[in-house]
Design an enzyme around this catalytic site. Structure first.
Site, PDB file in Angstrom:
ATOM      1  CG  LEU A 140      -1.993  -0.885   1.404  1.00 27.28           C
ATOM      2  CD1 LEU A 140      -2.824  -0.865   2.737  1.00 27.28           C
ATOM      3  CD2 LEU A 140      -2.997  -1.128   0.219  1.00 27.28           C
ATOM      4  CG  ASP A 141       0.408   4.454  -2.936  1.00 28.09           C
ATOM      5  OD1 ASP A 141       1.366   3.575  -3.059  1.00 28.09           O
ATOM      6  OD2 ASP A 141      -0.445   4.772  -3.408  1.00 28.09           O
ATOM      7  NE  ARG A 142       5.282   9.042   2.815  1.00 25.03           N
ATOM      8  CZ  ARG A 142       4.640   9.954   3.184  1.00 25.03           C
ATOM      9  NH1 ARG A 142       4.161  10.361   4.313  1.00 25.03           N
ATOM     10  NH2 ARG A 142       4.647  10.943   2.299  1.00 25.03           N
TER      11      ARG A 142
END
Length: 539
Positions: A140-142
């Site tokens: 997942l993106d940050r």
């Protein structure tokens, strides 16, 4: 409860050396083709003289010869960006099949990268939950929160990776976007292309990879003029939901990349941007305080931007009178590095967007990238309106007990000990008491007889891991230095400005991985607070 947590700490970077040669020469040759060679070679010499670089556990010297198999360690003082105080949650732990299902908060990256290390998911699982080896098969993106499936063995990781790659995993997300999203089912099938990996920028482009996302509106909130959507991506492109929503004219409401009017204009990237190739480039703009010749960080006074080599075709007198010739600027200093990693030529609009994102990131990070270009020691970075403790002497030049004192080295003469003139003590406030030297702290923490005191000719050793760990409960962190003129707090070690905690909504975006359905079963989390009806957005 705290909004965020910060992590200034001392880290150790290790590498195994595979060739022999002088250590300083190895460091210097790494930057031989760069206009930053002078600053970097000075920095590495300062690191060696400070005793923070060791070879096989012994303090290294500039003339130390590095041999095959030597273990080189460098102690780094670093400040990690703040992250949310919301903890990582273990939703499900299947010990029989050896996997985890976790709920990752927004603001925490999956892997250690850039300025993030201890504040990464892998390190949190290792240090706070005791999982020494995890396999992050879906990332997942940050800024994105939600479910992640994490195998704990390699065989399961390979099997699940194949499921994600062949598209058999059913995923559902929830998002809050700008505006009144159309009711009913909306499908976006625009191809996506990554055009700048440094900024993580993706755009709709005809030469991009196929992507498909299905959107359904759950409810519209007139008070915030936002809509909550259920999103189902059929492919797994980078930033797929974020870019597709931007293309439809409804970007995620607090997305710092795809919903910023200063970067994309009032249209916010609706229907995509121009993709006509262009050779136009724009140099990144430094802030005003770095254009001022009086600033110790000024680009105009940087000694890394000139070439001091004489012209052999001229006489000595002519060389003495000739002004130094400027060195060729790096591509990242002229803006020509933009597009070097892009698979397609960039348009003028894309270049302008990337330049704007870089400048905005520089401003958010207190222009740390510019400070890297015009490297200065922390004494020169001390704000002129106050005088904090001068930097400690190099570790192997310190005397045991009492005040720190040593002979100035050529490196320190280059850096200086502060911005105030040493010949004008009345021009600066009184100097606070000096902190104890490292040797004095070591004397205090390690009982007599356990470790022999080093002699003048003996290189001081570093604390072992067990020694350092046992000392932690008795250590007290020094108080931050304060600028009396502005009240700004600075790190007492490196003088980095210590900014207040950001608002929670600045640490994540309104995008949450809600459901995963795969061969292991179906897993889901509850709705995040910001997705519920009646939620109040305090902006």
């Amino acid at each position: 409860m705290a909004v965020s947590k910060k992590c200034p700490h001392i880290g150790t970077r290790t590498r195994q050396w595979q060739r022999s040669g002088g250590l300083e020469g190895r460091y210097s040759r790494s930057f031989r083709q760069s206009s930053e060679i002078a600053a970097w070679s000075i920095m590495w010499r300062y690191a060696l003289e400070s005793g923070v670089t060791t070879i096989n556990g012994k303090v290294a010297k500039p003339e130390t010869v590095v041999r095959n198999g030597d273990r080189i360690e460098n102690v780094v003082h670093r400040h990690e960006p703040p992250v949310t105080a919301t903890p990582v949650k273990i939703v499900f732990h299947d010990k029989a099949r050896d996997f985890l299902v976790i709920d990752k908060p927004g603001s925490i990256p999956v892997h250690a990268s850039g300025r993030y290390y201890r504040h990464s998911l892998v390190e949190i699982l290792r240090h706070e939950f005791g999982f020494d080896k995890v396999y992050t098969i879906n990332r997942l993106d940050r800024l994105t929160s939600g479910l992640m499936i994490i195998p704990l063995n390699a065989d399961l990781a390979r099997a699940l990776t194949n499921e994600f790659m062949n598209g058999s995993v059913r995923k559902e997300y929830v998002a809050r976007c700008k505006g009144d999203f159309p009711a009913g089912e909306v499908v976006c099938e625009e191809s996506l292309l990554t055009v700048d990996r440094q900024m993580g920028l993706n755009i709709v482009h005809p030469e991009g990879k196929p992507a498909k996302t299905l959107f359904n509106r759950l409810h519209y909130d007139a008070n915030t003029d936002t809509s909550v959507l259920r999103c189902r991506p059929f492919t797994g492109r980078s930033h797929q939901i974020r870019v597709h929503l931007q293309y439809l004219g409804h970007p995620i409401a607090n997305d710092p990349v795809y919903s910023e009017e200063r970067i994309w204009g009032p249209n916010l990237g609706k229907n995509g941007i121009d993709v006509t190739p262009s050779s136009d480039r724009f140099a990144p703009a430094p802030p005003e305080h770095l254009k001022n010749d009086d600033s110790p960080e000024s680009l105009a006074t940087s000694d890394t931007c000139t070439d001091a080599q004489p012209n052999s075709s001229k006489t000595q007198d002519e060389n003495d009178e000739a002004p130094p010739q400027p060195m060729k600027l790096l591509p990242r200093e002229t803006g020509h590095d933009i597009g070097m990693g892009s698979p397609v030529p960039l348009s003028a609009e894309a270049v302008q967007i990337i330049t704007g994102l870089r400048n905005m990131k520089d401003e958010d990070e207190d222009w740390s990238r510019w400070r890297d270009v015009v490297f200065r020691a922390k004494g020169s970075l001390t704000p002129k309106s106050f005088r904090g403790p001068p930097p400690l002497p190099p570790q192997n030049k310190r005397k045991r007990g009492g005040r720190s004192s040593h002979e100035r080295t050529p490196t320190e003469d280059h850096f200086g000990q502060g911005t105030a003139s040493p010949d004008d003590p009345a021009a600066r406030p009184p100097t606070p008491p000096l902190p104890q030297s490292d040797s004095a702290v070591r004397e205090q923490l390690i009982p007599d007889g356990d470790t022999p005191a080093p002699t003048e000719s003996e290189d001081p050793g570093q604390l072992t891991l067990s020694e350092a760990t046992s000392c932690l409960p008795s250590l007290v962190a020094p108080e931050p230095e304060a600028n009396p003129a502005t009240g700004t707090l600075y790190c007492p070690e490196c003088y980095l400005p210590l900014h207040p905690d950001p608002k929670p909504e600045k640490l994540y975006i309104f995008l949450h991985a809600l459901t995963y359905e795969l061969s292991l079963g179906r897993f889901e989390t509850g709705m995040p607070a910001w997705a519920k009806e009646g939620w109040v957005w305090e902006r």
